[in-house]
Design an enzyme around this catalytic site. Structure first.
Site, PDB file in Angstrom:
ATOM      1  CB  SER A   1      -0.849  -0.013   1.278  1.00 40.09           C
ATOM      2  OG  SER A   1      -1.463   1.242   1.502  1.00 40.09           O
TER       3      SER A   1
ATOM      4  CE1 TYR B   1      -4.456  -1.988   5.121  1.00 41.88           C
ATOM      5  CE2 TYR B   1      -3.223   0.026   4.691  1.00 41.88           C
ATOM      6  CZ  TYR B   1      -3.965  -1.052   4.229  1.00 41.88           C
ATOM      7  OH  TYR B   1      -4.197  -1.207   2.883  1.00 41.88           O
TER       8      TYR B   1
HETATM    9  P1  NAD Z   1     -11.557  -6.116  -0.063  1.00 36.62           P
HETATM   10  O1  NAD Z   1     -12.174  -6.102   1.299  1.00 36.62           O
HETATM   11  O2  NAD Z   1     -12.420  -5.884  -1.252  1.00 36.62           O
HETATM   12  O3  NAD Z   1     -10.743  -7.463  -0.268  1.00 36.62           O
HETATM   13  C1  NAD Z   1     -10.052  -8.084   0.774  1.00 36.62           C
HETATM   14  C2  NAD Z   1     -10.021  -9.545   0.474  1.00 36.62           C
HETATM   15  O4  NAD Z   1      -9.364 -10.222   1.542  1.00 36.62           O
HETATM   16  C3  NAD Z   1     -11.437 -10.143   0.371  1.00 36.62           C
HETATM   17  O5  NAD Z   1     -11.466 -11.097  -0.660  1.00 36.62           O
HETATM   18  C4  NAD Z   1     -11.615 -10.796   1.726  1.00 36.62           C
HETATM   19  O6  NAD Z   1     -12.522 -11.877   1.681  1.00 36.62           O
HETATM   20  C5  NAD Z   1     -10.193 -11.275   1.977  1.00 36.62           C
HETATM   21  N1  NAD Z   1      -9.926 -11.584   3.373  1.00 36.62           N
HETATM   22  C6  NAD Z   1     -10.153 -10.831   4.473  1.00 36.62           C
HETATM   23  N2  NAD Z   1      -9.825 -11.519   5.580  1.00 36.62           N
HETATM   24  C7  NAD Z   1      -9.373 -12.734   5.167  1.00 36.62           C
HETATM   25  C8  NAD Z   1      -8.898 -13.900   5.830  1.00 36.62           C
HETATM   26  N3  NAD Z   1      -8.845 -13.960   7.167  1.00 36.62           N
HETATM   27  N4  NAD Z   1      -8.543 -14.943   5.085  1.00 36.62           N
HETATM   28  C9  NAD Z   1      -8.627 -14.927   3.724  1.00 36.62           C
HETATM   29  N5  NAD Z   1      -9.074 -13.861   3.053  1.00 36.62           N
HETATM   30  C10 NAD Z   1      -9.434 -12.774   3.759  1.00 36.62           C
HETATM   31  O7  NAD Z   1     -10.362  -5.046  -0.011  1.00 36.62           O
HETATM   32  P2  NAD Z   1      -9.367  -4.537  -1.138  1.00 36.62           P
HETATM   33  O8  NAD Z   1      -9.494  -3.067  -1.122  1.00 36.62           O
HETATM   34  O9  NAD Z   1      -9.533  -5.289  -2.410  1.00 36.62           O
HETATM   35  O10 NAD Z   1      -7.964  -4.910  -0.458  1.00 36.62           O
HETATM   36  C11 NAD Z   1      -7.097  -5.922  -0.964  1.00 36.62           C
HETATM   37  C12 NAD Z   1      -5.663  -5.628  -0.550  1.00 36.62           C
HETATM   38  O11 NAD Z   1      -5.254  -4.380  -1.130  1.00 36.62           O
HETATM   39  C13 NAD Z   1      -5.468  -5.485   0.958  1.00 36.62           C
HETATM   40  O12 NAD Z   1      -4.240  -6.076   1.334  1.00 36.62           O
HETATM   41  C14 NAD Z   1      -5.430  -3.980   1.153  1.00 36.62           C
HETATM   42  O13 NAD Z   1      -4.692  -3.630   2.285  1.00 36.62           O
HETATM   43  C15 NAD Z   1      -4.726  -3.548  -0.126  1.00 36.62           C
HETATM   44  N6  NAD Z   1      -4.948  -2.143  -0.475  1.00 36.62           N
HETATM   45  C16 NAD Z   1      -6.200  -1.661  -0.748  1.00 36.62           C
HETATM   46  C17 NAD Z   1      -6.345  -0.320  -1.093  1.00 36.62           C
HETATM   47  C18 NAD Z   1      -7.699   0.275  -1.425  1.00 36.62           C
HETATM   48  O14 NAD Z   1      -7.802   1.501  -1.540  1.00 36.62           O
HETATM   49  N7  NAD Z   1      -8.735  -0.498  -1.638  1.00 36.62           N
HETATM   50  C19 NAD Z   1      -5.229   0.515  -1.132  1.00 36.62           C
HETATM   51  C20 NAD Z   1      -3.972  -0.020  -0.839  1.00 36.62           C
HETATM   52  C21 NAD Z   1      -3.837  -1.354  -0.521  1.00 36.62           C
END
Ligand code: NAD
Length: 257
Positions: A139, A152
């Site tokens: 991130s 985080y």
């Molecule tokens: P999201 O909530 O849409 O996806 C998260 C995924 O992780 C989901 O499929 C969820 O089911 C899964 N998950 C959660 N807990 C879990 C567990 N215990 N075991 C297995 N799977 C699990 O969120 P996202 O925005 O797609 O985030 C995905 C990644 O990207 C994360 O690591 C997040 O930190 C990172 N990220 C997101 C953003 C953003 O703006 N959305 C920015 C930077 C980084």
């Protein structure tokens, strides 16, 4: 090197960024393993839909990334892992002196420790296959801090550090390890926060997006899951064979400041 016929495991991929990356890899011909901690018909339906659309093998494997044994079992059950995308992640926001210990533990376990276990399980498979890619979804918070996000930010800085170690340990092998660092991406996780933030600040949707969410993203645009998928594909290409141990930011200029 094309990804056709390679096996990609994407953790946390039944929604958002993980699903977007899995779709892009499948579109390019990779067989994909979707994962989350649920076991619902729609999880398997998602895999079936990707398999049909892109004529690849796609499977959904339930594994809770907060459980070390299940992280390793995910890779073992998949049976092959050429491309490992450590993406599963959760968030909790609170001042450090009020931060619930169980939330700290869960964020460190899912966002950081899971990648240690999946990587440890996948590297021998990559070595046997003579090729591998470890792609960690960090991130902008792997490079910069924000208040109220202690766990985080710690987990994301941690995964950037671990990425460098994996890169050094595989430097003389046809395996690379890199971290992708997105700024804000409009996933369901982010979308859900908009109505509450509109109420909290008495703002319109557009104001929340521009002045709250994208405050630190100079482009004032979200990164997209397709752009993240394209970046993962680039890291799998021959052009990226010497790209290892580094971070690729998709943050509209956030970390330029
Ligand atoms: P999201 O909530 O849409 O996806 C998260 C995924 O992780 C989901 O499929 C969820 O089911 C899964 N998950 C959660 N807990 C879990 C567990 N215990 N075991 C297995 N799977 C699990 O969120 P996202 O925005 O797609 O985030 C995905 C990644 O990207 C994360 O690591 C997040 O930190 C990172 N990220 C997101 C953003 C953003 O703006 N959305 C920015 C930077 C980084």
């Amino acid at each position: 090197m094309s990804v056709t016929g390679k096996t990609a495991i994407v953790t946390g991929s039944n929604s958002g960024i993980g699903l977007g990356i899995a779709r892009e890899l499948a579109k390019a011909g990779a067989n994909v393993v979707l994962n989350s901690f649920t076991e619902r018909d729609e999880d398997h339906a998602l895999a079936a839909e990707i398999a049909k659309e892109h004529r690849v093998t796609a499977r959904y494997i339930k594994a809770d990334m907060s459980e070390p044994g299940q992280c390793r079992a995910l890779v073992e059950t998949a049976g092959a892992c050429d491309i490992l995308v450590n993406n599963a992640g959760i968030q909790h926001v609170a001042p450090i002196d009020e931060f619930p210990q169980e939330k700290w533990n869960a964020i460190i376990a899912i966002n950081l420790t899971s990648a240690f276990h999946t990587t440890a399980a996948a590297l021998p498979m990559m070595r046997d296959a003579g090729w591998g890619r470890v792609i960690n979804i960090a991130s902008a918070h792997g490079l910069r801090a924000s208040p109220y996000k202690s766990a985080y930010v710690a987990a994301k800085h941690g995964i950037v550090g671990m990425t460098k170690v994996v890169a050094l340990e595989t430097a003389q092998e046809p395996i690379t390890a890199n971290a992708i660092c997105p700024g804000y991406v409009l996933t369901p996780l982010v979308e859900e926060q908009i109505p509450d933030t509109m109420k909290e600040y008495d703002m319109s949707r557009d104001q929340v997006i521009r002045d709250v969410m994208l405050k630190r993203q100079p482009s004032k645009e979200f990164a997209t899951v397709e752009q993240l998928g394209g970046t993962a594909l680039y890291l799998c290409s021959d052009a990226a064979a010497q790209v290892t141990g580094t971070t690729l930011s998709l943050d509209g200029g956030w970390t330029a400041m």
